[in-house]
Write a protein that holds these residues in place. Sequence first.
Motif, PDB file in Angstrom:
ATOM      1  N   GLY A 113      27.345 -55.227  72.165  1.00 43.63           N
ATOM      2  CA  GLY A 113      26.285 -56.163  72.516  1.00 43.63           C
ATOM      3  C   GLY A 113      26.429 -57.423  71.696  1.00 43.63           C
ATOM      4  N   ASP A 114      25.351 -57.833  71.036  1.00 43.70           N
ATOM      5  CA  ASP A 114      25.433 -59.000  70.161  1.00 43.70           C
ATOM      6  C   ASP A 114      25.752 -58.594  68.721  1.00 43.70           C
ATOM      7  N   ASP A 115      26.226 -57.368  68.554  1.00 42.12           N
ATOM      8  CA  ASP A 115      26.531 -56.830  67.237  1.00 42.12           C
ATOM      9  C   ASP A 115      27.932 -56.205  67.292  1.00 42.12           C
ATOM     10  N   HIS A 116      28.280 -55.433  66.271  1.00 41.71           N
ATOM     11  CA  HIS A 116      29.572 -54.758  66.223  1.00 41.71           C
ATOM     12  C   HIS A 116      29.391 -53.340  65.693  1.00 41.71           C
ATOM     13  N   GLN A 117      30.266 -52.458  66.142  1.00 39.67           N
ATOM     14  CA  GLN A 117      30.253 -51.087  65.665  1.00 39.67           C
ATOM     15  C   GLN A 117      31.514 -50.833  64.845  1.00 39.67           C
ATOM     16  N   LEU A 118      31.311 -50.236  63.677  1.00 36.89           N
ATOM     17  CA  LEU A 118      32.442 -49.849  62.829  1.00 36.89           C
ATOM     18  C   LEU A 118      32.757 -48.376  63.072  1.00 36.89           C
ATOM     19  N   ILE A 119      34.004 -48.094  63.409  1.00 43.83           N
ATOM     20  CA  ILE A 119      34.421 -46.725  63.693  1.00 43.83           C
ATOM     21  C   ILE A 119      35.425 -46.304  62.626  1.00 43.83           C
ATOM     22  N   ILE A 120      35.076 -45.276  61.870  1.00 43.07           N
ATOM     23  CA  ILE A 120      35.964 -44.816  60.806  1.00 43.07           C
ATOM     24  C   ILE A 120      36.623 -43.502  61.211  1.00 43.07           C
ATOM     25  N   ASP A 121      37.829 -43.320  60.745  1.00 42.87           N
ATOM     26  CA  ASP A 121      38.552 -42.074  60.980  1.00 42.87           C
ATOM     27  C   ASP A 121      38.131 -41.088  59.891  1.00 42.87           C
ATOM     28  N   ILE A 122      37.124 -40.281  60.227  1.00 46.20           N
ATOM     29  CA  ILE A 122      36.556 -39.367  59.247  1.00 46.20           C
ATOM     30  C   ILE A 122      37.585 -38.368  58.728  1.00 46.20           C
ATOM     31  N   GLU A 123      38.339 -37.785  59.628  1.00 44.64           N
ATOM     32  CA  GLU A 123      39.273 -36.745  59.204  1.00 44.64           C
ATOM     33  C   GLU A 123      40.342 -37.286  58.264  1.00 44.64           C
ATOM     34  N   LYS A 124      40.828 -38.483  58.524  1.00 42.42           N
ATOM     35  CA  LYS A 124      41.857 -39.068  57.664  1.00 42.42           C
ATOM     36  C   LYS A 124      41.315 -39.479  56.300  1.00 42.42           C
ATOM     37  N   THR A 125      40.037 -39.873  56.279  1.00 45.19           N
ATOM     38  CA  THR A 125      39.487 -40.418  55.035  1.00 45.19           C
ATOM     39  C   THR A 125      38.657 -39.413  54.235  1.00 45.19           C
ATOM     40  N   LYS A 126      38.354 -38.246  54.792  1.00 45.53           N
ATOM     41  CA  LYS A 126      37.619 -37.232  54.042  1.00 45.53           C
ATOM     42  C   LYS A 126      38.266 -36.901  52.693  1.00 45.53           C
ATOM     43  N   PRO A 127      39.613 -36.810  52.629  1.00 46.40           N
ATOM     44  CA  PRO A 127      40.234 -36.506  51.329  1.00 46.40           C
ATOM     45  C   PRO A 127      39.857 -37.487  50.232  1.00 46.40           C
ATOM     46  N   CYS A 128      39.467 -38.711  50.609  1.00 44.92           N
ATOM     47  CA  CYS A 128      39.064 -39.695  49.606  1.00 44.92           C
ATOM     48  C   CYS A 128      37.779 -39.282  48.903  1.00 44.92           C
ATOM     49  N   LEU A 129      36.939 -38.517  49.584  1.00 44.29           N
ATOM     50  CA  LEU A 129      35.689 -38.043  48.995  1.00 44.29           C
ATOM     51  C   LEU A 129      35.888 -36.812  48.115  1.00 44.29           C
ATOM     52  N   GLU A 130      37.040 -36.220  48.213  1.00 45.24           N
ATOM     53  CA  GLU A 130      37.314 -34.990  47.477  1.00 45.24           C
ATOM     54  C   GLU A 130      38.012 -35.269  46.148  1.00 45.24           C
ATOM     55  N   LYS A 131      38.264 -36.532  45.841  1.00 48.33           N
ATOM     56  CA  LYS A 131      38.936 -36.882  44.592  1.00 48.33           C
ATOM     57  C   LYS A 131      37.948 -36.878  43.416  1.00 48.33           C
TER      58      LYS A 131
END
Length: 392
Positions: free
Chosen positions: A374-392
């Motif tokens: 619409g008049d905005d934007h959606q950010l789509i993240i690759d959760i599966e690829k980036t989950k390991p970053c939360l496990e550090k």
Amino acid sequence: MATRTLYLATWGNPLEWLTVEYQCGGGEKRSGFASVVCAEADRYVVYVLDSVITASGGGQGRPPNRDAVEAARSAGLAVDEKDARVAISPPQCEGWRRYVREYIGALARRAGVEASVVATAAVGRLGGRLYRGTPDLVLSELIHGLWREVEALGPPSGQLRIAVDVTHGVNFMPTVALWAARLIASLALAAGYEKAVVQAYNATPGEWHYVKVYSEEVTHIQFPRLPARLAPRALYYGAPLHYAHLCREEAEPPDPTREPQCNGAEVHYPTPHVKPLDLYEAILTKAACPQTPPTLRKLAQWHLVKALAPTARRVVEHELNNIANRAQAINKCTKLADLLPYAADDPQPCRDDNRNFVAHAGLLASHTTICPHGDDHQLIIDIEKTKPCLEK
């Protein structure tokens, strides 16, 4: 900014209390058997150990508190009076906590307030019984009970003030109550309050001046440890969009409350399935969880971003501002790596550490796509690829 006040009093053994004249401040004096007579709040909560209904008072020329005696009778407790001393006890083990709530609720009304009662397990020996509670169970039950009281205040807005009155608390109760209050203030910020303040009050012995002895503004979400759950860990690392995705996958907070069970002269409690900080993180996981991930504009305006620790908040704001400035030029879904000139391609993120993840608020250029919405934007993240970053 409108302020809502949650008053939390620690009450020990009311049978031993005297009626005195409290000096409430500003020259005002109020008579009563509890310092709650000085408090002004939107919601009143009394915290007691559930051993309170096996207490005794009076004797040695000092009469028991008659208001407490009559409140015990009205709650259906057994009252044994002998030689100016009184002992109370539940008529049966079943429904123990109900007797506690009715006794303390009736006593609060005699003090002039309508109060909710949060009862937790007891630890140690009282009234001829040995209570087998644990510190973990006590704190878990208190956190759970207090959070329900905050929710009862209604949708969060403005400032939450938690006034902790430790005048009558015994043993570990004041310490536990203050610790729990700080965690509740943190949860309140996550839920949507703009500001949270914890204050402690006490009445000075003899003169009974009701005074504030401690005050703290809780300015951001608290993390007493590295969170075990991934959703609150995303907030710990300053990645709110990851939180928005992961929070919906996790279970609702468990109810840690445990009804006492009698075994002769011992009072036992079923083993709780959650520890205090696990419960805190479970509540935090759901406190701000959106139904759908926010758009770019909503993410920038999200109250949760403002509730992050100052450094994390600045990083998130900086990243979102950079993305928003570039996003106006796109007309199709585009990877951040193709949108941002400084972005480096990183097909396998966080192999060694998560510094890049933290430095960019979780919005890794190779694993985040921005799409017109619409008049905005959606950010789509690759959760599966980036989950390991939360496990550090």
